[in-house]
Motif scaffolding. Structure first.
Motif, short mmCIF file in Angstrom:
data_model
loop_
_atom_site.label_atom_id
_atom_site.label_comp_id
_atom_site.label_asym_id
_atom_site.label_seq_id
_atom_site.Cartn_x
_atom_site.Cartn_y
_atom_site.Cartn_z
N ARG A 174 0.84 -1.20 0.00
CA ARG A 174 0.00 0.00 0.00
C ARG A 174 0.87 1.25 0.00
NH1 ARG A 174 -4.01 1.45 4.98
NH2 ARG A 174 -2.02 1.96 5.95
N ASN A 175 0.63 2.15 -0.94
CA ASN A 175 1.34 3.42 -0.97
C ASN A 175 0.94 4.22 0.26
OD1 ASN A 175 1.72 6.36 -1.58
ND2 ASN A 175 2.53 5.55 -3.50
N GLU A 176 1.89 4.58 1.09
CA GLU A 176 1.59 5.23 2.37
C GLU A 176 1.07 6.66 2.19
OE1 GLU A 176 1.36 3.65 5.07
OE2 GLU A 176 2.19 1.80 4.24
N GLU A 177 1.26 7.23 1.00
CA GLU A 177 0.75 8.59 0.76
C GLU A 177 -0.65 8.56 0.15
OE1 GLU A 177 3.54 10.76 -1.57
OE2 GLU A 177 5.11 10.72 -0.03
N THR A 178 -0.82 7.74 -0.88
CA THR A 178 -2.12 7.68 -1.56
C THR A 178 -3.04 6.63 -0.96
OG1 THR A 178 -1.40 6.05 -3.20
CG2 THR A 178 -0.99 8.37 -3.70
N LEU A 179 -2.45 5.68 -0.19
CA LEU A 179 -3.17 4.55 0.40
C LEU A 179 -3.73 3.59 -0.65
CD1 LEU A 179 -5.12 6.28 3.34
CD2 LEU A 179 -2.79 5.37 3.31
N GLN A 180 -3.21 3.68 -1.90
CA GLN A 180 -3.67 2.81 -2.97
C GLN A 180 -2.80 1.55 -3.05
OE1 GLN A 180 -6.55 3.41 -4.77
NE2 GLN A 180 -6.65 4.98 -3.16
N PRO A 181 -3.41 0.40 -3.36
CA PRO A 181 -2.65 -0.86 -3.40
C PRO A 181 -1.91 -1.08 -4.71
CG PRO A 181 -4.96 -1.29 -3.84
CD PRO A 181 -4.85 0.19 -3.58
N THR A 182 -0.78 -1.77 -4.64
CA THR A 182 -0.03 -2.17 -5.82
C THR A 182 0.32 -3.65 -5.69
OG1 THR A 182 0.95 0.03 -6.08
CG2 THR A 182 2.06 -1.81 -7.19
N VAL A 183 0.01 -4.44 -6.72
CA VAL A 183 0.32 -5.87 -6.70
C VAL A 183 1.76 -6.05 -7.18
CG1 VAL A 183 -0.27 -8.14 -7.63
CG2 VAL A 183 -2.09 -6.46 -7.13
N TYR A 184 2.61 -6.66 -6.34
CA TYR A 184 3.99 -6.90 -6.74
C TYR A 184 4.32 -8.38 -6.89
CZ TYR A 184 4.90 -7.87 -1.77
OH TYR A 184 4.86 -8.38 -0.49
N LEU A 185 3.43 -9.26 -6.45
CA LEU A 185 3.63 -10.70 -6.61
C LEU A 185 2.25 -11.35 -6.77
CD1 LEU A 185 5.57 -13.19 -6.51
CD2 LEU A 185 4.99 -13.34 -4.08
N ASN A 186 2.09 -12.13 -7.83
CA ASN A 186 0.81 -12.77 -8.09
C ASN A 186 1.05 -14.21 -8.51
OD1 ASN A 186 -1.69 -13.67 -8.93
ND2 ASN A 186 -2.14 -11.92 -10.23
N LYS A 187 0.80 -15.15 -7.59
CA LYS A 187 0.97 -16.57 -7.87
C LYS A 187 -0.37 -17.28 -8.04
CE LYS A 187 5.47 -16.99 -7.82
NZ LYS A 187 6.19 -17.51 -9.00
#
Length: 281
Positions: A174-187
């Protein structure tokens, strides 16, 4: 849909697994549905014996089918309360915090798997006679999806209580400024088998961005809301309301519901950063 609110206080006895009450969880002033919410959710308190619950009820102009509601389970087991208390304590060191997270996950997954796992029936020969038996069907493993990092700790004991599992790791930051999620690993697999049962394990449901991103990935892979159970150590009303709006029929099992988020999107009083406290980094 316009909502009309009727506030009443009841002393309502109920047996284990029988009551489904639209109520606040641990704070009678905590709202459980928003006037903007399309699918208000119900909080279910499970008890091992008859007990009295003081509840605040919200009624609608048109009743919704229970099948269309998101249900939030807050099991009232003393061991669950114990491990939540250990997690809350700022003096709890990392190894004990991680163990407490694993024990809490074991109990919540046990509760969530009630009346949900596929079974096979038959007869076997016991030392003294023929017995009718029922086993969990090992041909239909339950998918366990821990959201990294702290989801690993909460899901650690899943395979010790579920006879057949498949684990798919999902890393979301989670971006601590925007609080938006980013997927960095998808199994996750490209497609789940029809009728798959899935546990999504996310320790903190705060703003709801991370869990919504995870559930959208499952939806893209053919998993319906009623096939999913979310396991969480600590939840907040904003996340639960967001889930109820977007995923009707979902079931959420959580150790505690806290009423407040701060400006950084952390649950108050909460547990702190579950990943940092689990692994010391």
């Amino acid at each position: 849909m316009a909502l009309s609110r009727i506030h009443c206080h009841l002393n309502l006895p109920f047996p284990s697994d029988a009551a489904r009450i639209s109520s606040s969880s641990h704070n009678s002033s905590l709202p459980i549905s928003s006037p903007k919410a399309k699918n208000p959710f119900s909080i279910v308190k499970r008890r091992s014996s008859f007990g009295a619950v003081k509840s605040q009820m919200t009624m609608e102009d048109k009743p919704l089918s229970q099948n269309n509601r998101m249900l939030v389970y807050v099991p009232a087991h003393p061991l669950i309360k114990h491990w939540v208390s250990v997690l809350r304590n700022e003096q709890t060191p990392c190894p004990i915090f991680r163990n407490a997270m694993a024990e809490l996950g074991r109990l919540l997954i046990y509760e969530a798997s009630r009346d949900w796992l596929p079974t096979v029936s038959g007869e076997i020969q016991s030392p003294l006679g023929v017995a009718s038996v029922e086993f969990i069907d090992p041909r239909e493993p339950v998918a366990v999806i821990p959201i990294l990092r702290a989801g690993l700790a909460l899901a650690e004991h899943a395979s010790s209580i579920l006879p057949a599992t498949k684990t798919y790791h999902l890393g979301i930051t989670r971006n601590e400024e925007t609080l938006q999620p980013t997927v960095y690993l998808n199994k996750l697999p490209d497609k789940f088998a029809e009728g798959s049962k899935v546990f999504v394990v996310d320790p903190m449901l705060a703003t709801g961005g991370t869990i919504v991103a995870a559930l959208n990935l499952l939806k893209e892979r053919g998993v319906g809301n009623k096939q999913i159970k979310v396991i969480s150590a600590c939840s907040s009303p904003p996340a639960l309301e967001k889930l109820s709006e977007q995923f009707p029929g979902l079931h959420v099992y959580t150790g505690i519901i806290d009423p407040v988020l701060n400006d950084q999107g952390f649950i108050i009083p909460g547990l702190g950063d579950a990943g940092d406290r689990s692994y010391g980094t």
